[in-house]
Design a protein around this motif. Structure first.
Motif, PDB file in Angstrom:
ATOM      1  N   UNK A  46      44.607  42.013  52.062  1.00  0.00           N
ATOM      2  CA  UNK A  46      45.611  42.189  51.017  1.00  0.00           C
ATOM      3  C   UNK A  46      45.112  41.601  49.705  1.00  0.00           C
ATOM      4  N   UNK A  47      45.643  42.118  48.614  1.00  0.00           N
ATOM      5  CA  UNK A  47      45.263  41.592  47.305  1.00  0.00           C
ATOM      6  C   UNK A  47      45.722  40.149  47.140  1.00  0.00           C
ATOM      7  N   UNK A  48      46.853  39.818  47.727  1.00  0.00           N
ATOM      8  CA  UNK A  48      47.349  38.440  47.642  1.00  0.00           C
ATOM      9  C   UNK A  48      46.391  37.471  48.329  1.00  0.00           C
ATOM     10  N   UNK A  49      45.854  37.884  49.474  1.00  0.00           N
ATOM     11  CA  UNK A  49      44.919  36.998  50.172  1.00  0.00           C
ATOM     12  C   UNK A  49      43.641  36.821  49.363  1.00  0.00           C
ATOM     13  N   UNK A  50      43.121  37.900  48.798  1.00  0.00           N
ATOM     14  CA  UNK A  50      41.910  37.805  47.986  1.00  0.00           C
ATOM     15  C   UNK A  50      42.125  36.838  46.826  1.00  0.00           C
ATOM     16  N   UNK A  51      43.262  37.003  46.148  1.00  0.00           N
ATOM     17  CA  UNK A  51      43.539  36.172  44.976  1.00  0.00           C
ATOM     18  C   UNK A  51      43.739  34.710  45.367  1.00  0.00           C
TER      19      UNK A  51
END
Length: 231
Positions: A46-51
């Motif tokens: 997910x983008x949240x995890x990457x960020x």
């Protein structure tokens, strides 16, 4: 854990001047789907995890002395460690320097010469490398004596509590050092500012979806150390 640093007010306050800004504005968008390849099995991130992982890694980079304007070099295949390292560099105010791992069958001495040239040119504060590049880096100890070397596994640590707030880069700050392939001479580096990288991404997006919001996804087989693969 991954939601704790991303709020509606945080997103609303962001002005889209850099890739980091644009990513945060679309934090709830489709995840990144990594097909099976050199990095291993297929993964969906997910983008949240990457960020969030990037923000946590930025704190570690800063503990190693990384400051705005410094360089973080990656010698990694396409994969989760590369994504996290890239956002970790940006969140610490550093530029990312993607370098290709050694290709199968490539002579070790030839690869070491190319890698030495890129390390000498970029002067990174951190190098994140896969196992395939470990021997080459060990042989470059004179160039990497004051560089912190991290393995791909070391950037995927579990973190507790609030990740370090991201450094907010400016449009003219260097985001990316792109090296040429070095097929005709030693690789040469070009410094790409955040505004230039964002313009490139918007240009590709304009071709793919006409500049309009869309649920379309793009499949790329290009490696991340390639200029279009990175974009």
């Amino acid at each position: 854990m991954h939601d704790s640093i991303i709020t509606t007010s945080t997103i609303a306050a962001v002005k889209t001047q850099t890739i980091l800004d644009a990513f945060l504005r679309h934090i709830n968008g489709a995840p990144v789907n990594l097909l099976a390849g050199a990095h291993g099995e297929a993964q969906i991130i997910s983008r949240r995890e990457i960020f969030a992982r990037g923000c946590a890694l930025a704190r570690e980079f800063q503990a190693f002395g990384v400051e705005p304007g410094d360089k973080v070099m990656t010698v990694l295949p396409t994969g989760k460690p590369f994504l996290v390292s890239t956002f970790g560099a940006w969140a610490a105010g550093a530029a990312i320097v993607p370098v290709a791992p050694p290709a199968p069958g490539m002579a070790a001495e030839y690869y070491e010469r190319k890698l030495a040239n890129m390390v000498r040119t970029a002067r990174p504060k951190i190098i994140v490398a896969c196992a395939a590049a470990a021997d080459a880096l060990k042989n470059l100890f004179e160039l990497t004596d004051d560089v912190h070397l991290l393995s791909d596994a070391e950037v995927l640590f579990d973190f507790v509590g609030e990740p370090h707030p991201p450094h907010i880069p400016q449009a003219n700050d260097i985001a990316h050092i792109q090296f040429t392939s070095g097929s005709t001479s030693f690789p040469k580096g070009a410094a790409i500012a955040h505004a230039q990288l964002l313009a490139n991404v918007r240009g590709v997006g304009g071709v793919v979806c006409g500049g309009q919001p869309t649920d379309e996804q793009v499949v790329s087989w290009l490696p991340v150390h390639h200029d279009m693969g990175f974009i």
